[in-house]
Design an enzyme around this catalytic site. Structure first.
Site, PDB file in Angstrom:
ATOM      1  N   VAL A 151       0.835  -1.206   0.000  1.00 32.63           N
ATOM      2  CA  VAL A 151       0.000   0.000   0.000  1.00 32.63           C
ATOM      3  C   VAL A 151       0.866   1.250   0.000  1.00 32.63           C
ATOM      4  CG1 VAL A 151      -1.755   1.310   1.252  1.00 32.63           C
ATOM      5  CG2 VAL A 151      -1.918  -1.188   1.121  1.00 32.63           C
ATOM      6  N   ASP A 170      10.799   2.908   6.959  1.00 34.23           N
ATOM      7  CA  ASP A 170      10.500   1.474   6.861  1.00 34.23           C
ATOM      8  C   ASP A 170      11.762   0.712   7.251  1.00 34.23           C
ATOM      9  OD1 ASP A 170       9.984  -1.178   6.120  1.00 34.23           O
ATOM     10  OD2 ASP A 170       8.579  -0.548   4.566  1.00 34.23           O
ATOM     11  N   ALA A 229      -4.286   1.852   8.290  1.00 30.37           N
ATOM     12  CA  ALA A 229      -3.543   0.602   8.457  1.00 30.37           C
ATOM     13  C   ALA A 229      -4.069  -0.212   9.637  1.00 30.37           C
ATOM     14  CB  ALA A 229      -2.052   0.904   8.626  1.00 30.37           C
ATOM     15  N   GLU A 259     -12.354  -2.447  17.558  1.00 32.16           N
ATOM     16  CA  GLU A 259     -13.380  -2.195  16.558  1.00 32.16           C
ATOM     17  C   GLU A 259     -14.592  -3.068  16.858  1.00 32.16           C
ATOM     18  OE1 GLU A 259     -11.927  -2.602  12.576  1.00 32.16           O
ATOM     19  OE2 GLU A 259     -10.698  -0.806  12.689  1.00 32.16           O
ATOM     20  N   HIS A 278     -13.786   1.648   8.953  1.00 34.64           N
ATOM     21  CA  HIS A 278     -12.911   0.625   8.359  1.00 34.64           C
ATOM     22  C   HIS A 278     -13.369   0.273   6.944  1.00 34.64           C
ATOM     23  CE1 HIS A 278      -9.966  -2.830   9.495  1.00 34.64           C
ATOM     24  NE2 HIS A 278      -9.818  -2.455   8.236  1.00 34.64           N
TER      25      HIS A 278
END
Length: 526
Positions: A151, A170, A229, A259, A278
């Site tokens: 992504v 990263d 993410a 969630e 989401h």
């Protein structure tokens, strides 16, 4: 036919593939955990999305389960170590919803920068407040991307098209790869200090949030945060404080921890927050892709494919997955053949390769371990748990790669020890033609497939004739006969037969002059 349980709503595009292949599909979307656990007693496979917790308790309640398919990118809701210990493959769809997540990142970002939700609500209330909703442009801003995976790398490409400046963090990406993308890598602290937009595209790595109060304090005044993410990447309480105190200008959020979140959370009442439930993967196209991609891998696993790109295989996916399959199958069958010849408890397996790419050594080793152990342990052995089983049973495994070719351009050698020791060399000829080419130092060539009889004998006259007579009288048809003679009086033979000879026939073979070993081995499927 396998029984596949579907625990959550998944696009019919994938489920139709399962049914077309003849598998039973049990749709339990919306069922309670108790109902799911009861149904898993006789299930071969399980399909989930993000809501179902595939934990150790669920896996323990699934004695027949061989594969879990997670229709999505991550596997945060799957206890991968517990699945690996039980030999359960864990599959996902690493690219199925990538485009959808990338586009939603920009949908949220522009909604926040251009104050779209506030303006839309004002219009719905019948007001025309043009001067009130002055926004910001993305062009010229510095976008800090945390995570340059599937992504994040695509977000970088699209942000460049909007004339944004790019930096990234990263820790797992090689610097040369980031250089190819044209994105400078920075420590997280430096990225936060330099970025006008911070967008998160990494996986959750532990209990501690990636962005807590200290990290949010490092962000530039007026910067905005985007998270499509994982909700656990950001400390919610610290984010609420930073937004209330206007230390950062705003946040665009699609993911939360837990969630669903508390609907009364004051975070959602702030005017500088854009939130969606989401929706990163919630497009028609993405749902079809994740469904079909996950099911296609699931079908390969249920069909017994030698290599399926699972999350929990004990090796990285080789570049040439098709080529890897042939070498893995060869190693597995050669080790299986040797395991029938070696007596006693298996104690050591040595794997050597000549001329094979470096990324094939571990897949070939794992396959050899599986072949060696599957007839020496009551538990199921597969590529996922082979190394676990080897450790539990005290099988020492070593592997060596020789860069240069050996006798053949590409070949492998397996040495298996227990009460006795056996060694075999094998190779693939043109067209994936698998052959064992040497056994215990004798040039014995045969295909490790079907049913074979292995004889070890002294090199004396009459062996071939008597063997043919004994097998013929027993009604065992010979398909192929390979002979090898060594130094002194050593000799051996491998006879491919259509049916397995009864024990009495093997006893007759051994009782004849000069023969010391007679085994029949089911080496593989023809």
């Amino acid at each position: 036919m396998s029984r596949v349980l579907v625990a959550e709503k998944i696009s019919s595009a994938g489920l139709d593939l399962l049914r077309a292949a003849g598998h039973e599909v049990v749709d339990l979307a919306g069922a309670s955990r108790e109902e799911l656990l009861a149904a898993l007693q006789d299930a071969d496979a399980l399909l989930v999305r993000s809501a179902t917790r595939v934990d150790a308790a669920l896996l323990a309640a699934s004695p027949k389960l061989t594969v879990v398919g997670r229709a999505g990118v991550g596997v945060d809701n799957v206890d991968v170590p517990a699945a690996s210990a039980r030999g359960v493959l864990v599959l996902n769809s690493p690219t199925g919803n990538v485009v959808s997540a990338v586009e939603h990142t920009f949908a949220l970002l522009f909604a926040l920068l251009r104050r779209v939700p506030e303006a839309a609500a004002s219009m719905a209330a019948g007001r025309w407040e043009k001067a009130k909703f002055v926004g910001s442009e993305l062009a010229g801003k510095t976008v800090g991307i945390v995570g340059l995976g599937q992504v994040g790398s695509r977000v970088a490409a699209r942000a460049r098209a909007f004339e944004a400046k790019l930096v990234a963090h990263d820790p797992f990406l090689p610097a040369e790869k980031a250089q190819e993308m044209g994105v400078p890598l920075l420590p997280l602290e430096a990225l936060l200090e330099q970025s006008d937009v911070v967008t998160l595209h990494s996986t959750a790595t532990g209990q501690k949030a990636l962005l807590g109060a200290a990290e949010l304090a490092r962000m530039k005044p007026g910067a905005v945060l985007v998270n499509v993410a994982r909700g656990s990447l950001v400390d919610r309480s610290a984010l609420l404080d930073a937004l209330r105190e206007k230390r950062i200008a705003g946040a665009a959020l699609d993911v939360f921890d837990p969630e669903p979140p508390d609907p009364n959370d004051p975070l959602f009442k702030l005017p500088n927050v854009v939130a969606t439930p989401h929706l990163g993967a919630s497009t028609v196209e993405a749902q079809e892709r994740v469904s079909t991609q996950t099911v296609e891998a699931l079908l390969q696993a249920l069909a017994g494919a030698p290599y399926v790109p699972a999350v929990n295989l004990p090796f990285r996916g080789p570049k040439d997955a098709g080529g890897a399959s042939g070498w893995m199958r060869l190693a597995e069958r050669t080790a299986h053949f040797l395991s029938a010849l070696v007596s006693g408890h298996l104690s050591r397996l040595t794997v050597e390769t000549w001329g094979l790419p470096e990324d094939l050594l571990r897949p070939v080793t794992v396959a050899a371990v599986k072949g060696a152990l599957e007839k020496h342990t009551p538990e199921t052995v597969n590529y996922v748990n082979a190394m676990f089983v080897a450790q539990d049973r005290g099988l020492s495994v070593s592997e060596t790669r020789h860069e240069e070719p050996g006798v053949y351009a590409r070949s492998l050698r397996l040495t298996l020890s227990g009460g006795t020791t056996g060694r075999a060399d094998a190779t693939l000829f043109t067209g994936q033609d698998a052959r064992v080419v040497e056994v215990d130092g004798l040039p014995l060539e045969f295909r490790p497939e079907g049913t074979v009889v292995y004889l070890r004998n002294r090199d004396v006259p009459g062996v071939v004739g008597s063997v043919g007579t004994i097998l013929g009288e027993a009604g065992v048809n010979i398909a192929d006969f390979s002979l090898a003679r060594g130094d002194g009086s050593r000799a051996a033979a491998v006879i491919a037969v259509d049916t397995a000879p009864p024990p009495a026939v093997l006893e007759r073979l051994v009782s004849r002059r000069g023969r010391s070993v007679a085994r029949w081995i089911r080496a593989g499927t023809r």
